[in-house]
Design an enzyme around this catalytic site. Structure first.
Site, PDB file in Angstrom:
ATOM      1  N   SER A  26       0.829  -1.217   0.000  1.00 39.13           N
ATOM      2  CA  SER A  26       0.000   0.000   0.000  1.00 39.13           C
ATOM      3  C   SER A  26       0.859   1.261   0.000  1.00 39.13           C
ATOM      4  O   SER A  26       0.330   2.370  -0.014  1.00 39.13           O
ATOM      5  CB  SER A  26      -0.923   0.008   1.227  1.00 39.13           C
ATOM      6  OG  SER A  26      -0.168  -0.078   2.428  1.00 39.13           O
ATOM      7  N   ASN A 113      -1.850  -1.438  13.649  1.00 43.16           N
ATOM      8  CA  ASN A 113      -3.305  -1.256  13.688  1.00 43.16           C
ATOM      9  C   ASN A 113      -3.715   0.058  14.363  1.00 43.16           C
ATOM     10  O   ASN A 113      -4.566   0.784  13.851  1.00 43.16           O
ATOM     11  CB  ASN A 113      -3.970  -2.441  14.397  1.00 43.16           C
ATOM     12  CG  ASN A 113      -3.736  -3.752  13.646  1.00 43.16           C
ATOM     13  OD1 ASN A 113      -3.208  -3.734  12.528  1.00 43.16           O
ATOM     14  ND2 ASN A 113      -4.099  -4.863  14.248  1.00 43.16           N
ATOM     15  N   THR A 158     -40.431  26.973  -9.707  1.00 46.66           N
ATOM     16  CA  THR A 158     -40.631  25.641  -9.136  1.00 46.66           C
ATOM     17  C   THR A 158     -40.904  24.747 -10.346  1.00 46.66           C
ATOM     18  O   THR A 158     -41.471  25.210 -11.352  1.00 46.66           O
ATOM     19  CB  THR A 158     -41.825  25.569  -8.160  1.00 46.66           C
ATOM     20  OG1 THR A 158     -43.021  25.858  -8.892  1.00 46.66           O
ATOM     21  CG2 THR A 158     -41.676  26.568  -7.012  1.00 46.66           C
ATOM     22  N   HIS A 159     -40.483  23.498 -10.262  1.00 45.72           N
ATOM     23  CA  HIS A 159     -40.634  22.564 -11.401  1.00 45.72           C
ATOM     24  C   HIS A 159     -40.003  23.113 -12.681  1.00 45.72           C
ATOM     25  O   HIS A 159     -40.424  22.787 -13.783  1.00 45.72           O
ATOM     26  CB  HIS A 159     -42.108  22.228 -11.667  1.00 45.72           C
ATOM     27  CG  HIS A 159     -42.847  21.761 -10.459  1.00 45.72           C
ATOM     28  ND1 HIS A 159     -43.021  20.426 -10.149  1.00 45.72           N
ATOM     29  CD2 HIS A 159     -43.437  22.458  -9.452  1.00 45.72           C
ATOM     30  CE1 HIS A 159     -43.694  20.320  -9.016  1.00 45.72           C
ATOM     31  NE2 HIS A 159     -43.953  21.544  -8.569  1.00 45.72           N
ATOM     32  N   SER A 280     -14.152  25.007 -28.134  1.00 49.71           N
ATOM     33  CA  SER A 280     -14.323  23.741 -28.828  1.00 49.71           C
ATOM     34  C   SER A 280     -13.235  23.615 -29.874  1.00 49.71           C
ATOM     35  O   SER A 280     -12.810  24.606 -30.467  1.00 49.71           O
ATOM     36  CB  SER A 280     -15.692  23.701 -29.508  1.00 49.71           C
ATOM     37  OG  SER A 280     -15.678  22.798 -30.591  1.00 49.71           O
ATOM     38  N   LYS A 286     -17.716  28.446 -29.976  1.00 45.24           N
ATOM     39  CA  LYS A 286     -18.129  27.855 -28.701  1.00 45.24           C
ATOM     40  C   LYS A 286     -17.425  28.430 -27.484  1.00 45.24           C
ATOM     41  O   LYS A 286     -16.227  28.675 -27.504  1.00 45.24           O
ATOM     42  CB  LYS A 286     -17.884  26.345 -28.725  1.00 45.24           C
ATOM     43  CG  LYS A 286     -18.874  25.602 -29.583  1.00 45.24           C
ATOM     44  CD  LYS A 286     -20.247  25.520 -28.948  1.00 45.24           C
ATOM     45  CE  LYS A 286     -20.352  24.230 -28.166  1.00 45.24           C
ATOM     46  NZ  LYS A 286     -21.679  24.066 -27.585  1.00 45.24           N
ATOM     47  N   ASN A 288     -17.818  27.141 -23.616  1.00 43.04           N
ATOM     48  CA  ASN A 288     -18.545  26.173 -22.796  1.00 43.04           C
ATOM     49  C   ASN A 288     -18.243  26.350 -21.309  1.00 43.04           C
ATOM     50  O   ASN A 288     -17.117  26.633 -20.931  1.00 43.04           O
ATOM     51  CB  ASN A 288     -18.155  24.744 -23.209  1.00 43.04           C
ATOM     52  CG  ASN A 288     -18.530  24.451 -24.655  1.00 43.04           C
ATOM     53  OD1 ASN A 288     -19.558  24.916 -25.141  1.00 43.04           O
ATOM     54  ND2 ASN A 288     -17.694  23.692 -25.338  1.00 43.04           N
ATOM     55  N   GLU A 293     -19.743  22.087 -15.488  1.00 43.82           N
ATOM     56  CA  GLU A 293     -20.045  20.687 -15.835  1.00 43.82           C
ATOM     57  C   GLU A 293     -19.197  19.730 -14.997  1.00 43.82           C
ATOM     58  O   GLU A 293     -19.673  18.691 -14.533  1.00 43.82           O
ATOM     59  CB  GLU A 293     -19.787  20.455 -17.326  1.00 43.82           C
ATOM     60  CG  GLU A 293     -20.774  21.219 -18.206  1.00 43.82           C
ATOM     61  CD  GLU A 293     -20.292  21.326 -19.647  1.00 43.82           C
ATOM     62  OE1 GLU A 293     -19.709  20.347 -20.156  1.00 43.82           O
ATOM     63  OE2 GLU A 293     -20.489  22.391 -20.260  1.00 43.82           O
ATOM     64  N   TYR A 320      -9.172  -5.209  13.792  1.00 45.99           N
ATOM     65  CA  TYR A 320      -8.529  -4.942  12.504  1.00 45.99           C
ATOM     66  C   TYR A 320      -8.663  -6.117  11.545  1.00 45.99           C
ATOM     67  O   TYR A 320      -8.450  -7.270  11.913  1.00 45.99           O
ATOM     68  CB  TYR A 320      -7.034  -4.609  12.681  1.00 45.99           C
ATOM     69  CG  TYR A 320      -6.408  -4.211  11.352  1.00 45.99           C
ATOM     70  CD1 TYR A 320      -6.533  -2.913  10.874  1.00 45.99           C
ATOM     71  CD2 TYR A 320      -5.777  -5.158  10.554  1.00 45.99           C
ATOM     72  CE1 TYR A 320      -6.021  -2.554   9.632  1.00 45.99           C
ATOM     73  CE2 TYR A 320      -5.247  -4.808   9.309  1.00 45.99           C
ATOM     74  CZ  TYR A 320      -5.376  -3.505   8.858  1.00 45.99           C
ATOM     75  OH  TYR A 320      -4.887  -3.158   7.628  1.00 45.99           O
ATOM     76  N   GLN A 325      -7.536  -1.587   4.852  1.00 42.55           N
ATOM     77  CA  GLN A 325      -6.541  -0.887   4.032  1.00 42.55           C
ATOM     78  C   GLN A 325      -7.199  -0.178   2.841  1.00 42.55           C
ATOM     79  O   GLN A 325      -6.650   0.755   2.270  1.00 42.55           O
ATOM     80  CB  GLN A 325      -5.495  -1.901   3.534  1.00 42.55           C
ATOM     81  CG  GLN A 325      -4.359  -1.301   2.748  1.00 42.55           C
ATOM     82  CD  GLN A 325      -3.179  -2.269   2.635  1.00 42.55           C
ATOM     83  OE1 GLN A 325      -2.555  -2.593   3.628  1.00 42.55           O
ATOM     84  NE2 GLN A 325      -2.915  -2.747   1.440  1.00 42.55           N
ATOM     85  N   LYS A 328      -8.249   4.049   2.405  1.00 42.69           N
ATOM     86  CA  LYS A 328      -7.448   5.232   2.108  1.00 42.69           C
ATOM     87  C   LYS A 328      -7.666   5.850   0.730  1.00 42.69           C
ATOM     88  O   LYS A 328      -7.851   7.061   0.609  1.00 42.69           O
ATOM     89  CB  LYS A 328      -5.964   4.910   2.296  1.00 42.69           C
ATOM     90  CG  LYS A 328      -5.610   4.701   3.729  1.00 42.69           C
ATOM     91  CD  LYS A 328      -4.214   4.141   3.886  1.00 42.69           C
ATOM     92  CE  LYS A 328      -4.141   3.367   5.180  1.00 42.69           C
ATOM     93  NZ  LYS A 328      -5.083   2.210   5.252  1.00 42.69           N
TER      94      LYS A 328
HETATM   95  N1  ARG Z   1      -1.226  -0.972   5.568  1.00 40.75           N
HETATM   96  C1  ARG Z   1      -2.141  -1.353   6.592  1.00 40.75           C
HETATM   97  C2  ARG Z   1      -3.453  -0.551   6.431  1.00 40.75           C
HETATM   98  O1  ARG Z   1      -3.457   0.348   5.716  1.00 40.75           O
HETATM   99  C3  ARG Z   1      -1.573  -1.061   7.921  1.00 40.75           C
HETATM  100  C4  ARG Z   1      -2.018  -1.969   9.009  1.00 40.75           C
HETATM  101  C5  ARG Z   1      -1.596  -3.338   8.745  1.00 40.75           C
HETATM  102  N2  ARG Z   1      -1.791  -4.128   9.882  1.00 40.75           N
HETATM  103  C6  ARG Z   1      -1.687  -5.426   9.820  1.00 40.75           C
HETATM  104  N3  ARG Z   1      -1.859  -6.066  10.909  1.00 40.75           N
HETATM  105  N4  ARG Z   1      -1.458  -6.047   8.709  1.00 40.75           N
HETATM  106  O2  ARG Z   1      -4.457  -0.835   6.996  1.00 40.75           O
END
Ligand code: ARG
Length: 479
Positions: A26, A113, A158-159, A280, A286, A288, A293, A320, A325, A328
């Site tokens: 990650s 965690n 309205t509408h 455009s 044009k 726009n 949008e 956990y 994960q 994010k």
């Molecule tokens: N990269 C993990 C996350 O974003 C961190 C926590 C991982 N913990 C674990 N016990 N594998 O959630």
């Protein structure tokens, strides 16, 4: 490839396969948590030091290395490498590269965690406050535009049909109310979010003499978590933030839709500034309203990010799980999206001009003064149902003859209802209709002025609160 440095090698005889590592990894998206990870490491270190779990010399060495990492992460000198799994393992590598095995001491009493929950909370708090600040800029632009057109009559709908005349400033100012609620939402989200998960360990708290209340305070949280299992599995703050960001997106999309409509040739009310328009590639004429949008379109991905996280959380058991994960990327994307959209919409609002003459001419069309006839009769003590019926007959007669309400003759008015005296002409004007709206929150000039005053006071109060919160946060980060 490079040897993977996992944080959990002890009980394993085989390293993860490439496929396992690729799915686990990650760091390519959670690296932006690095400043928060380092900052919360400093708080954790403080507690390890004060409870004598780390000897003074070791603690000093770690503190020094963390300080260097903070600088090197900020400058881009220290970066994750392909064998780093996540932000936490990359930073532990950084620490051990600097001070050897001692670097591993910081993990005492802490798990990824509680670490990731803490980092993500800090990230989210800082960025929700940044979004809040951008919203205050949009509010400033919107209120200025509303007061610029505070004396310009326009049709109200309205509408999407002409309903009653209004001040165009009142129309513009309506969105200031929804964003004011968004700002309040961020404030009360913050109250609930301001609880530190640090010290909860993997799930059960810690047997070492940690001090979660002290780390919480050190990181600017108002308290520490009441349940360690909840602390590591709770992502309500992410889901709630994504909801708020989605709703902000929905509000922006409604502005976008109105702007597109007002900029059409058929309406011809809005002149969107060149700097906020696009052309455009094939049609030279044009211009726009692409910003409007995109404001409308981006709401889709904001809502998608919210549903992604809610679906991920649904049915998740026991503290956990790695599913977490997945919290994010949707969050980062929603924050980044609004970072793009808010300034563009703010500029677009601030620089658009409106055709007063065209709006004024359109205001009485579509028999939008028919309510005035009904209200006139009510003031003459005619029951509203009969008044409504009589006003409807006036409209029908006009439609048949192809004329407007004020073109009916005295005789025609009288034949529809005996109480429709020539006095009726006084209320059959756009200005008269608007001026008659005197109740709180109405479009009449006095009520509108009160509304603007209140909105302005409110905005400056909230702007100060948000500025103070951002200042406190950046001081905490720099401490
Ligand atoms: N990269 C993990 C996350 O974003 C961190 C926590 C991982 N913990 C674990 N016990 N594998 O959630």
């Amino acid at each position: 490839g490079e040897k993977i440095m996992a944080l959990w090698g002890g009980r394993f005889s085989d390293a993860p396969t490439d496929a396992v590592f690729a799915l686990s990894r990650s760091v390519h998206f959670d690296w932006r948590l690095a400043p928060y990870d380092l900052r919360s490491s400093l708080s954790h270190l403080k507690v390890l030091r004060s409870s004598s779990l780390l000897q003074e010399g070791v603690a000093n060495e770690i503190e020094q290395a963390l300080g260097e990492l903070i600088t090197e992460v900020a400058s881009g000198k220290f970066l994750p490498i392909v064998s780093d799994e996540d932000v936490h393992s990359a930073l532990e590598r950084g620490l051990t590269e600097k001070i050897g095995a001692t670097g591993g001491s910081l993990r005492a009493g802490r798990s990824r965690n509680d670490q990731v929950a803490t980092d993500l909370k800090l990230f989210t708090i800082e960025h929700m406050l940044e979004v809040a600040s951008s919203i205050t800029h949009l509010q400033t632009a919107r209120l200025a535009k509303a007061s610029e057109y505070g004396d310009a009559p326009a049709p109200g709908f309205t509408h999407m049909q002409h309903a009653q005349p209004i001040l165009f400033g009142h129309e513009i100012a309506k969105h200031a109310q929804s964003f004011a609620r968004d700002l309040e939402r961020i404030q009360d989200w913050l109250v609930r979010t301001n609880v530190s998960p640090l010290g909860s360990g993997a799930l059960s708290g810690s047997g070492l003499s940690l001090d979660p209340a002290a780390t919480a305070q050190d990181l600017g949280f108002s308290s520490s978590s009441a349940n360690s299992i909840d602390a590591v599995s709770d992502r309500d703050f992410v889901a709630e933030a994504l909801f708020i960001l989605s709703l902000v997106g929905v509000h922006l999309s409604r502005i976008g839709e109105e702007w597109c409509l007002w900029a059409t040739t058929e309406f011809g009310w809005a002149q969107v500034a060149d700097a906020y328009s696009t052309g455009s590639s094939i049609m030279p004429q044009k211009k726009n309203p692409d910003m409007a949008e995109l404001a409308r379109g981006k709401a889709g991905r904001l809502i998608g990010n919210l549903t992604a996280v809610l679906a991920m959380l649904k049915g998740l058991p026991f503290a956990y799980n790695r599913d977490l994960q997945e919290d994010k990327e949707p969050l980062f994307d929603s924050i980044d999206t609004l970072r793009l959209v808010l300034p563009a919409v703010t500029g677009m609002v601030a620089t658009t001009t409106f055709d007063r003459a065209k709006m004024l001419a359109a205001a009485p069309l579509g028999f939008s003064l028919a309510t005035e006839i009904a209200d006139f009769l009510v003031r003459a003590h005619v029951p509203f149902a009969q008044a409504h019926e009589a006003a409807g007959k006036c409209v029908a007669l006009c439609e048949k003859d192809g004329i407007e309400l004020d073109q009916l003759s005295d005789q025609q008015f009288k034949s529809i209802h005996s109480a429709l005296t020539p006095e009726i002409r006084k209320v059959l004007t756009v200005q008269g209709a608007i001026a008659s709206r005197v109740t709180v929150g109405a479009t009449g000039p006095t009520a509108f002025a009160d509304q603007m005053k209140l909105a302005t006071t409110n905005l400056s109060r909230l702007s100060k609160v948000i500025a103070a919160q951002r200042k406190a946060f950046s001081e905490m980060m720099g401490a």
